[in-house]
Design a protein around this motif. Structure first.
Motif, PDB file in Angstrom:
ATOM      1  N   PHE A 162     -19.390 -51.022 -18.196  1.00 24.63           N
ATOM      2  CA  PHE A 162     -20.936 -50.237 -18.072  1.00 24.63           C
ATOM      3  C   PHE A 162     -21.794 -50.803 -17.608  1.00 24.63           C
ATOM      4  O   PHE A 162     -21.526 -51.830 -17.280  1.00 24.63           O
ATOM      5  CB  PHE A 162     -21.142 -50.487 -19.535  1.00 24.63           C
ATOM      6  CG  PHE A 162     -20.828 -50.191 -21.074  1.00 24.63           C
ATOM      7  CD1 PHE A 162     -20.945 -48.452 -20.992  1.00 24.63           C
ATOM      8  CD2 PHE A 162     -19.909 -50.211 -21.732  1.00 24.63           C
ATOM      9  CE1 PHE A 162     -19.945 -47.596 -21.841  1.00 24.63           C
ATOM     10  CE2 PHE A 162     -18.965 -49.694 -22.640  1.00 24.63           C
ATOM     11  CZ  PHE A 162     -19.441 -48.531 -22.277  1.00 24.63           C
ATOM     12  N   PRO A 163     -22.672 -50.126 -16.879  1.00 24.01           N
ATOM     13  CA  PRO A 163     -23.653 -50.806 -15.998  1.00 24.01           C
ATOM     14  C   PRO A 163     -24.238 -51.869 -16.614  1.00 24.01           C
ATOM     15  O   PRO A 163     -24.222 -52.059 -18.643  1.00 24.01           O
ATOM     16  CB  PRO A 163     -24.644 -49.872 -15.991  1.00 24.01           C
ATOM     17  CG  PRO A 163     -24.299 -48.246 -16.152  1.00 24.01           C
ATOM     18  CD  PRO A 163     -23.319 -48.772 -17.388  1.00 24.01           C
ATOM     19  N   LYS A 164     -24.995 -52.746 -16.132  1.00 15.49           N
ATOM     20  CA  LYS A 164     -25.781 -53.876 -16.809  1.00 15.49           C
ATOM     21  C   LYS A 164     -26.270 -53.319 -17.998  1.00 15.49           C
ATOM     22  O   LYS A 164     -27.689 -52.542 -17.500  1.00 15.49           O
ATOM     23  CB  LYS A 164     -26.577 -54.749 -16.200  1.00 15.49           C
ATOM     24  CG  LYS A 164     -26.982 -56.040 -16.216  1.00 15.49           C
ATOM     25  CD  LYS A 164     -27.920 -56.779 -15.149  1.00 15.49           C
ATOM     26  CE  LYS A 164     -28.193 -58.322 -15.274  1.00 15.49           C
ATOM     27  NZ  LYS A 164     -28.928 -59.053 -14.616  1.00 15.49           N
ATOM     28  N   GLY A 165     -26.570 -54.296 -19.128  1.00 16.73           N
ATOM     29  CA  GLY A 165     -27.342 -53.635 -20.085  1.00 16.73           C
ATOM     30  C   GLY A 165     -27.086 -52.762 -21.197  1.00 16.73           C
ATOM     31  O   GLY A 165     -27.578 -52.414 -22.470  1.00 16.73           O
ATOM     32  N   ARG A 166     -25.975 -52.316 -20.547  1.00 21.04           N
ATOM     33  CA  ARG A 166     -24.999 -50.747 -21.801  1.00 21.04           C
ATOM     34  C   ARG A 166     -24.035 -51.182 -22.126  1.00 21.04           C
ATOM     35  O   ARG A 166     -23.360 -52.152 -21.234  1.00 21.04           O
ATOM     36  CB  ARG A 166     -25.037 -49.584 -20.897  1.00 21.04           C
ATOM     37  CG  ARG A 166     -24.689 -48.824 -21.854  1.00 21.04           C
ATOM     38  CD  ARG A 166     -24.727 -47.422 -20.655  1.00 21.04           C
ATOM     39  NE  ARG A 166     -26.004 -46.838 -20.010  1.00 21.04           N
ATOM     40  CZ  ARG A 166     -25.889 -46.129 -19.561  1.00 21.04           C
ATOM     41  NH1 ARG A 166     -25.123 -45.018 -19.386  1.00 21.04           N
ATOM     42  NH2 ARG A 166     -26.857 -45.852 -18.481  1.00 21.04           N
ATOM     43  N   THR A 167     -23.451 -50.483 -23.064  1.00 19.28           N
ATOM     44  CA  THR A 167     -22.877 -51.465 -24.054  1.00 19.28           C
ATOM     45  C   THR A 167     -21.588 -49.783 -25.087  1.00 19.28           C
ATOM     46  O   THR A 167     -20.289 -50.363 -25.270  1.00 19.28           O
ATOM     47  CB  THR A 167     -22.712 -52.798 -24.859  1.00 19.28           C
ATOM     48  OG1 THR A 167     -23.335 -52.311 -26.112  1.00 19.28           O
ATOM     49  CG2 THR A 167     -23.129 -54.313 -24.673  1.00 19.28           C
ATOM     50  N   THR A 168     -22.256 -49.204 -24.675  1.00 19.11           N
ATOM     51  CA  THR A 168     -21.515 -47.637 -25.599  1.00 19.11           C
ATOM     52  C   THR A 168     -22.194 -46.657 -24.934  1.00 19.11           C
ATOM     53  O   THR A 168     -22.862 -46.778 -23.622  1.00 19.11           O
ATOM     54  CB  THR A 168     -22.271 -47.710 -26.590  1.00 19.11           C
ATOM     55  OG1 THR A 168     -23.567 -47.335 -27.132  1.00 19.11           O
ATOM     56  CG2 THR A 168     -22.182 -48.485 -27.615  1.00 19.11           C
ATOM     57  N   TRP A 211     -13.785 -56.274  -8.454  1.00 22.45           N
ATOM     58  CA  TRP A 211     -13.323 -55.326  -7.425  1.00 22.45           C
ATOM     59  C   TRP A 211     -14.195 -54.007  -7.768  1.00 22.45           C
ATOM     60  O   TRP A 211     -14.541 -53.144  -7.064  1.00 22.45           O
ATOM     61  CB  TRP A 211     -12.838 -54.953  -7.731  1.00 22.45           C
ATOM     62  CG  TRP A 211     -11.006 -55.815  -7.256  1.00 22.45           C
ATOM     63  CD1 TRP A 211     -11.305 -57.062  -6.964  1.00 22.45           C
ATOM     64  CD2 TRP A 211      -9.729 -56.352  -8.446  1.00 22.45           C
ATOM     65  NE1 TRP A 211     -10.260 -57.576  -6.840  1.00 22.45           N
ATOM     66  CE2 TRP A 211      -9.372 -57.240  -7.723  1.00 22.45           C
ATOM     67  CE3 TRP A 211      -9.199 -55.213  -9.034  1.00 22.45           C
ATOM     68  CZ2 TRP A 211      -8.529 -58.149  -8.046  1.00 22.45           C
ATOM     69  CZ3 TRP A 211      -8.109 -55.976 -10.061  1.00 22.45           C
ATOM     70  CH2 TRP A 211      -7.687 -57.002  -8.827  1.00 22.45           C
ATOM     71  N   PHE A 212     -15.459 -53.982  -8.850  1.00 24.62           N
ATOM     72  CA  PHE A 212     -16.070 -52.903  -9.739  1.00 24.62           C
ATOM     73  C   PHE A 212     -17.294 -52.925  -9.308  1.00 24.62           C
ATOM     74  O   PHE A 212     -17.775 -52.068  -9.520  1.00 24.62           O
ATOM     75  CB  PHE A 212     -15.750 -52.117 -10.670  1.00 24.62           C
ATOM     76  CG  PHE A 212     -14.270 -52.112 -11.106  1.00 24.62           C
ATOM     77  CD1 PHE A 212     -13.729 -50.362 -10.720  1.00 24.62           C
ATOM     78  CD2 PHE A 212     -13.007 -52.840 -11.179  1.00 24.62           C
ATOM     79  CE1 PHE A 212     -12.397 -50.197 -11.075  1.00 24.62           C
ATOM     80  CE2 PHE A 212     -11.796 -52.689 -11.388  1.00 24.62           C
ATOM     81  CZ  PHE A 212     -11.420 -51.096 -10.737  1.00 24.62           C
ATOM     82  N   LYS A 213     -18.309 -53.731  -8.422  1.00 24.40           N
ATOM     83  CA  LYS A 213     -19.477 -53.870  -8.464  1.00 24.40           C
ATOM     84  C   LYS A 213     -20.560 -52.695  -7.919  1.00 24.40           C
ATOM     85  O   LYS A 213     -21.241 -52.951  -7.902  1.00 24.40           O
ATOM     86  CB  LYS A 213     -19.554 -55.380  -7.222  1.00 24.40           C
ATOM     87  CG  LYS A 213     -19.055 -56.589  -8.034  1.00 24.40           C
ATOM     88  CD  LYS A 213     -19.680 -57.724  -6.920  1.00 24.40           C
ATOM     89  CE  LYS A 213     -19.277 -59.148  -7.453  1.00 24.40           C
ATOM     90  NZ  LYS A 213     -19.788 -59.861  -7.175  1.00 24.40           N
ATOM     91  N   LYS A 214     -19.289 -51.628  -6.851  1.00 28.39           N
ATOM     92  CA  LYS A 214     -20.028 -51.323  -6.146  1.00 28.39           C
ATOM     93  C   LYS A 214     -20.991 -49.476  -7.201  1.00 28.39           C
ATOM     94  O   LYS A 214     -21.734 -49.501  -7.160  1.00 28.39           O
ATOM     95  CB  LYS A 214     -19.086 -50.285  -5.257  1.00 28.39           C
ATOM     96  CG  LYS A 214     -20.705 -49.509  -4.619  1.00 28.39           C
ATOM     97  CD  LYS A 214     -19.282 -48.949  -2.807  1.00 28.39           C
ATOM     98  CE  LYS A 214     -19.826 -48.186  -2.289  1.00 28.39           C
ATOM     99  NZ  LYS A 214     -19.260 -47.445  -0.611  1.00 28.39           N
ATOM    100  N   ASP A 215     -19.953 -48.975  -8.005  1.00 28.86           N
ATOM    101  CA  ASP A 215     -20.713 -48.442  -9.324  1.00 28.86           C
ATOM    102  C   ASP A 215     -19.571 -48.371 -10.380  1.00 28.86           C
ATOM    103  O   ASP A 215     -19.630 -47.249 -11.035  1.00 28.86           O
ATOM    104  CB  ASP A 215     -20.087 -46.749  -8.520  1.00 28.86           C
ATOM    105  CG  ASP A 215     -17.797 -46.207  -8.386  1.00 28.86           C
ATOM    106  OD1 ASP A 215     -17.179 -47.069  -8.531  1.00 28.86           O
ATOM    107  OD2 ASP A 215     -18.022 -45.428  -7.555  1.00 28.86           O
TER     108      ASP A 215
END
Length: 244
Positions: A162-168, A211-215
């Motif tokens: 999930f992007p930062k700040g999202r969990t659902t 490994w997934f920081k980009k997208d």
């Protein structure tokens, strides 16, 4: 040289640069697999953008099938049959069954199948339910295993963050991480029921967010190398003598 000629040359150079950039960074969808030599063991890497290597810097050298080829050596021929955005389901936005790459992968007549697909089936307009996905996954898989001599390795799909700040909800590209967890469970079930070798890419990638920081969905070249190494280790635990 006239003004229009200069403009034409600049446009041509810009297009060449753009095409080269798209290819080098895994955005073009283009690929050329190595020619099979006599007595090489043929390894078909079938999958979606993770297999293809979408977004990986210096894509020709760093996509996971190419790195797997380097690890396995000259007795093996590793072919990349990844299609970005493709799905297991026949009625999805981009069914792998409807692609030329699918037909090419059958014609390849692999000795070893590395099958890693399902992430895009988690997208809301592709997903139906657990039972339907399992049925579609088995239908696609069984088109490869009509030849009893093929060795099958089922890979769980990689983790989607999930992007930062999202969990659902969903992450980038519409991928639903919670549905991904269900898909992982189904793949493990199929591996057990069919007695196929399981390679747990989900577990591997769950421990390595870097490994997934980009997208948040596609691994970088280090992640692709780690996937290649995991597949390599699994293959090497089984004997595949030259000339299989």
């Amino acid at each position: 040289m006239g003004k229009m000629e200069v403009i034409f040359i600049l446009i041509a150079l810009a297009l060449i640069f753009l095409v080269r950039f798209l290819y080098q960074n895994g955005f073009s969808g283009a690929k050329v697999n190595p020619e099979v030599k006599d007595r090489q063991i043929k390894v078909a890497c079938v999958g979606d953008s993770i297999t293809y290597g979408f977004g990986i810097k210096n894509w020709p050298k760093n996509n996971y099938p190419t790195q797997l080829q380097n690890l396995l050596g000259e007795n093996f021929n590793v072919a990349n049959f990844g299609v970005s955005g493709c799905c297991v389901g026949r009625k999805t936005e981009l069914s792998f069954l409807k692609t030329k790459t699918y037909l090419d992968s059958l014609d390849y007549r692999a000795d070893i199948l590395i099958f890693m697909m399902g992430s895009n089936d988690s997208i809301a307009f592709n997903w139906t339910d657990r039972e339907k996905f399992k049925e579609e996954y088995l239908h696609l898989l069984e088109t490869y295993v009509k030849d009893e001599d093929i060795k099958v390795y089922l890979c769980t799909v990689s983790k989607a963050y999930f992007p930062k700040g999202r969990t659902t909800g969903m992450t980038n590209f519409g991928i639903q991480p919670k549905i991904i967890e269900t898909i992982v469970e189904i793949i493990k079930e199929i591996a057990t029921e069919k007695n196929y070798e399981l390679i747990d890419i989900y577990e591997l990638t769950s421990q390595n967010f870097n490994w997934f920081k980009k997208d948040k969905v596609h691994p970088d070249k280090e992640g692709a190398l780690a996937i290649a190494e995991e597949v390599y280790r699994k293959i090497k635990t089984n004997e595949h003598p030259q000339g299989v």
